[in-house]
Design a protein around this motif. Structure first.
Motif, PDB file in Angstrom:
ATOM      1  N   UNK A 169       0.839  -1.209   0.000  1.00  0.00           N
ATOM      2  CA  UNK A 169       0.000   0.000   0.000  1.00  0.00           C
ATOM      3  C   UNK A 169       0.870   1.254   0.000  1.00  0.00           C
ATOM      4  N   UNK A 172       2.290   1.791  -3.381  1.00  0.00           N
ATOM      5  CA  UNK A 172       1.257   2.293  -4.305  1.00  0.00           C
ATOM      6  C   UNK A 172       1.056   3.790  -4.125  1.00  0.00           C
ATOM      7  N   UNK A 184      -4.573   9.015  -4.478  1.00  0.00           N
ATOM      8  CA  UNK A 184      -5.979   8.709  -4.755  1.00  0.00           C
ATOM      9  C   UNK A 184      -6.716   8.365  -3.471  1.00  0.00           C
TER      10      UNK A 184
ATOM     11  N   UNK B 107      -7.235   3.614  -8.287  1.00  0.00           N
ATOM     12  CA  UNK B 107      -7.836   2.852  -7.191  1.00  0.00           C
ATOM     13  C   UNK B 107      -7.046   3.131  -5.915  1.00  0.00           C
ATOM     14  N   UNK B 108      -7.680   3.681  -4.877  1.00  0.00           N
ATOM     15  CA  UNK B 108      -6.936   4.012  -3.661  1.00  0.00           C
ATOM     16  C   UNK B 108      -6.160   2.806  -3.118  1.00  0.00           C
ATOM     17  N   UNK B 109      -4.989   3.065  -2.558  1.00  0.00           N
ATOM     18  CA  UNK B 109      -4.059   1.991  -2.173  1.00  0.00           C
ATOM     19  C   UNK B 109      -4.707   0.930  -1.295  1.00  0.00           C
ATOM     20  N   UNK B 110      -5.571   1.377  -0.364  1.00  0.00           N
ATOM     21  CA  UNK B 110      -6.114   0.398   0.587  1.00  0.00           C
ATOM     22  C   UNK B 110      -7.280  -0.374  -0.027  1.00  0.00           C
ATOM     23  N   UNK B 111      -7.807   0.107  -1.159  1.00  0.00           N
ATOM     24  CA  UNK B 111      -8.911  -0.603  -1.811  1.00  0.00           C
ATOM     25  C   UNK B 111      -8.388  -1.563  -2.876  1.00  0.00           C
ATOM     26  N   UNK B 112      -7.174  -1.302  -3.332  1.00  0.00           N
ATOM     27  CA  UNK B 112      -6.653  -2.029  -4.490  1.00  0.00           C
ATOM     28  C   UNK B 112      -6.239  -3.466  -4.146  1.00  0.00           C
ATOM     29  N   UNK B 113      -6.091  -3.755  -2.839  1.00  0.00           N
ATOM     30  CA  UNK B 113      -5.688  -5.108  -2.445  1.00  0.00           C
ATOM     31  C   UNK B 113      -6.643  -6.166  -2.975  1.00  0.00           C
ATOM     32  N   UNK B 116      -6.188  -7.032  -6.511  1.00  0.00           N
ATOM     33  CA  UNK B 116      -4.871  -7.648  -6.684  1.00  0.00           C
ATOM     34  C   UNK B 116      -4.940  -9.127  -6.296  1.00  0.00           C
ATOM     35  N   UNK B 122      -3.932  -5.028  -9.409  1.00  0.00           N
ATOM     36  CA  UNK B 122      -5.030  -4.171  -8.981  1.00  0.00           C
ATOM     37  C   UNK B 122      -5.688  -3.480 -10.169  1.00  0.00           C
ATOM     38  N   UNK B 131     -16.286  -1.452  -3.579  1.00  0.00           N
ATOM     39  CA  UNK B 131     -15.017  -1.005  -3.008  1.00  0.00           C
ATOM     40  C   UNK B 131     -13.822  -1.675  -3.651  1.00  0.00           C
ATOM     41  N   UNK B 134     -12.523   0.824  -5.935  1.00  0.00           N
ATOM     42  CA  UNK B 134     -12.186   2.130  -5.388  1.00  0.00           C
ATOM     43  C   UNK B 134     -13.118   2.690  -4.334  1.00  0.00           C
TER      44      UNK B 134
END
Ligand SMILES: NC(=O)c1ccc[n+]([C@@H]2O[C@H](COP(=O)([O-])OP(=O)(O)OC[C@H]3O[C@@H](n4cnc5c(N)ncnc54)[C@H](O)[C@@H]3O)[C@@H](O)[C@H]2O)c1
Ligand SMILES: [Zn+2]
Ligand SMILES: [Zn+2]
Lengths: 195, 395
Positions: A169, A172, A184, B107-113, B116, B122, B131, B134
């Protein structure tokens, strides 16, 4: 006294973070550091910017809080040292000082915590050219000693839960910031869904 | 503001929620003037897509007026814009290749998991679509925050009313890309499964790209009628065996290219539908009924284009037919930004008309009824456009 599993993994052209036997990799990291145990998290990301620019941003440690979720602040008293304040569960913080152990402009930055750290840790960031026209590959490897004791268990929750997830994270967000100039988000207050 | 929110399977409601605000420098806030319900929204309505939270604002087909701009937005207050459903940063490797729906940053970093894990890498951010993509608030609302507003939205010249351009946000480029993925050559016959908005625009696009013939497949008479009015030959799969029909209609060769404009919610009583009814949960087994049929029907060495959405795992894909016949498969969420300019031009020149599709116009306040209609009366309800400015009883 490298383990056989680690030796064998090294015969592939892949980083050790992809080795099958991660326990052996962690043990070896602990042995190298002289620690009781070690947790290792590594991750690469391609960033569509020149590596000199990425290096320069990272080299100013004060910038790290901009994209590292749990890092409250990194301050620098004198050249080559930094003081880290990191958020921990239950409103607590953990702190340590670090010194730079390796520094090659546009190529690598490495640091480790000094005596008295709440959590012993070291980090290494490598910057390499990606294929022509595709920016740079940034590889981060973080090694730390999982702390013991009650407080340690609390901390472990934060750091050990998924150090890999944390690392990916953060990389990213670093990539987003370097490529787009912003990070983002769909969090409030944009009337995005909560929950 | 008022917005349509998701609360569970077949449970969407109008709620009062906080107004969106600018967060990042490249953001803009849009006051929505028109927004539509999409076939993809039905996957959310039917709870086929995981990672939805109660209160999520839906809607990814929308347009409106710019009311606020961040420091680095290139938009100006008062401009009318259509916003692509794909959020793209414009700066990453993928955006530079114009593969906008593969954007690495939106896609926000914490949503992209999630994606992935599910897909290996991602996925980009999308408006109002769970979610996993994003968690961005959607546009079935009075206002919406548009991130990276210097990349996505296209400014609409005065004189082109909303209904002529609204579908640039998704289904028109989606139909266009579906046809483009068929790599149509002179003399080609293209078969299209599904005569919903995506299928119909695929038909229109295939003809514009020079298809010799288009054969459209569905079971709703009214939708097939629309396909026919666009020049397609039609096959109603309730009355006709699709594969036999296609083989006969193409002189024993098979269609040169096939389009699955149905996706994972195909109708019909096949075994997998029954299984799915039992096991539909999170990212489950998709109904691959149509996908199987398009692969089987396609001629040797032909092209398979899949705009229809799939989200999970597919069971019993005829991989032998795919390999032995040497088929090419092309698919993906649409790279909307890539097609906006050329399609807007064609609309302006009158070469593309999209208004024929709209069967119902409702005030936004009646969005829940709109979902119910679009779900339950697919024959008559081809596209629902929602108007935030209309009073509840003005329809
Ligand atoms: N790739 C993208 O970016 C993108 C964008 C928008 C929509 N989509 C997807 O495209 C698909 C179609 O969207 P839409 O808005 O037209 O949806 P829709 O639900 O209005 O239309 C689907 C049509 O398929 C027909 N159908 C169902 N089972 C069939 C079968 N076995 N054989 C032939 N036809 C069958 C239905 O009768 C219906 O008319 C959906 O899966 C949607 O999610 C993809
Ligand atoms: Zn859509
Ligand atoms: Zn991008």
């Amino acid at each position: 006294m490298s383990s056989e599993n680690v030796e064998r993994a090294l015969q592939s052209d892949a980083p050790l973070t992809a080795a099958v036997h991660q326990r052996d990799v962690a043990k070896e990291a602990a042995d190298t550091q002289g620690w009781n145990a070690a947790a290792v998290a590594g991750r690469s990301v391609t960033v569509n910017r020149p590596r000199a620019e990425l290096y320069a941003f990272w080299r100013d440690f004060r910038n790290l809080a901009a994209f590292m979720e749990n890092v409250e602040s990194v301050t620098s008293r004198d050249e080559g040292t930094a003081h880290w304040v990191v958020r921990a569960p239950a409103g607590q913080t953990v702190e340590w000082d670090s010194v730079i152990t390796e520094d090659v402009p546009a190529q690598v930055i490495a640091w480790e915590s000094v005596e008295g750290a709440d959590i012993k840790n070291s980090g290494r960031i490598e910057f390499r050219d990606a294929a022509p026209g595709r920016g740079a590959v940034v590889t981060a490897i973080i090694v730390y000693e999982p702390p013991g004791g009650d407080f340690g268990k609390l901390i472990a929750k934060l750091f050990q839960k998924e150090p890999k997830i944390q690392a990916r994270r953060e990389l990213r967000r670093f990539k987003q910031l370097m490529e787009t100039g912003e990070i983002s988000t769909s969090q409030a207050p944009d009337a995005a869904p909560r929950g | 503001m008022r917005a349509l929110t998701w609360h569970g399977k077949h449970d969407v409601r109008m709620d009062t929620v906080p107004d969106p605000r600018l967060v990042n420098p490249r953001d803009a806030i849009i006051r929505i003037t028109s927004t539509a319900i999409c076939g993809s929204d039905l996957h959310l309505y039917d709870s086929y897509i995981p990672s939805m939270h109660r209160g999520d604002i839906l809607g990814h087909e929308f347009m409106g007026e710019v009311v606020e701009t961040g420091l680095k937005s290139t938009l100006q207050k008062g401009q009318r814009v259509v916003v692509p459903f794909v959020i793209a940063c414009g700066k990453c490797f993928f955006c530079e290749k114009e593969q906008f729906s593969a954007c690495d940053n939106s896609n926000p970093a914490e949503k992209a998991d999630l994606s992935e894990v599910a897909y290996g890498y991602a996925m980009s951010g999308l408006f109002g679509y769970s979610h996993m993509t994003g968690g961005y608030a959607g546009g079935q609302a009075e206002y919406v925050r548009v991130p990276y507003s210097d990349v996505g939205p296209i400014v609409i010249p005065d004189g082109l009313e909303d209904e002529k351009v609204l579908f640039l946000s998704d289904i028109l480029p989606t139909g266009w890309m579906a046809a483009e993925n068929c790599e149509i050559e002179p003399g080609d016959t293209v078969a299209v499964w599904g005569c919903g908005p995506v299928g119909l625009f695929s038909i229109q696009s295939a003809f514009l790209m020079g298809a010799h013939r288009v054969i459209a497949i569905d079971h709703y008479p009214h939708r097939l009628e629309l396909a026919k009015s666009m020049g397609a030959e039609i096959v109603n799969y309730h009355d006709v065996k699709v594969r036999e029909a296609l083989t006969e209609m193409t002189g024993g060769i098979g269609p040169d290219a096939v389009i699955d404009a149905v996706g994972m919610e195909s109708h019909g009583f096949t075994i997998d539908n029954v299984l799915d009814a039992v096991t539909t949960t999170k990212l489950g087994t998709d109904r691959t009924h149509v996908l199987r049929e398009v692969i089987m029907a396609c001629r040797k060495g032909g092209r398979v284009s899949i705009p229809g959405v799939y989200g999970g795992m597919g069971d019993k894909i005829p991989i032998g037919a795919l390999m032995q016949k040497g088929l090419q498969v092309r698919t993906g969420q649409t790279h909307v930004q890539r097609y906006l300019r050329p399609l807007l031009e064609m609309i302006g020149e009158g070469r593309i008309d999209t208004t024929f599709l709209i069967s119902h116009r409702l005030p936004l306040e009646q969005a829940p009824e709109g979902y119910k209609m679009f779900k339950e009366q697919q024959n008559e309800v081809t596209k629902v456009v929602l108007k935030p400015e209309w009073q509840k009883d003005a329809a």
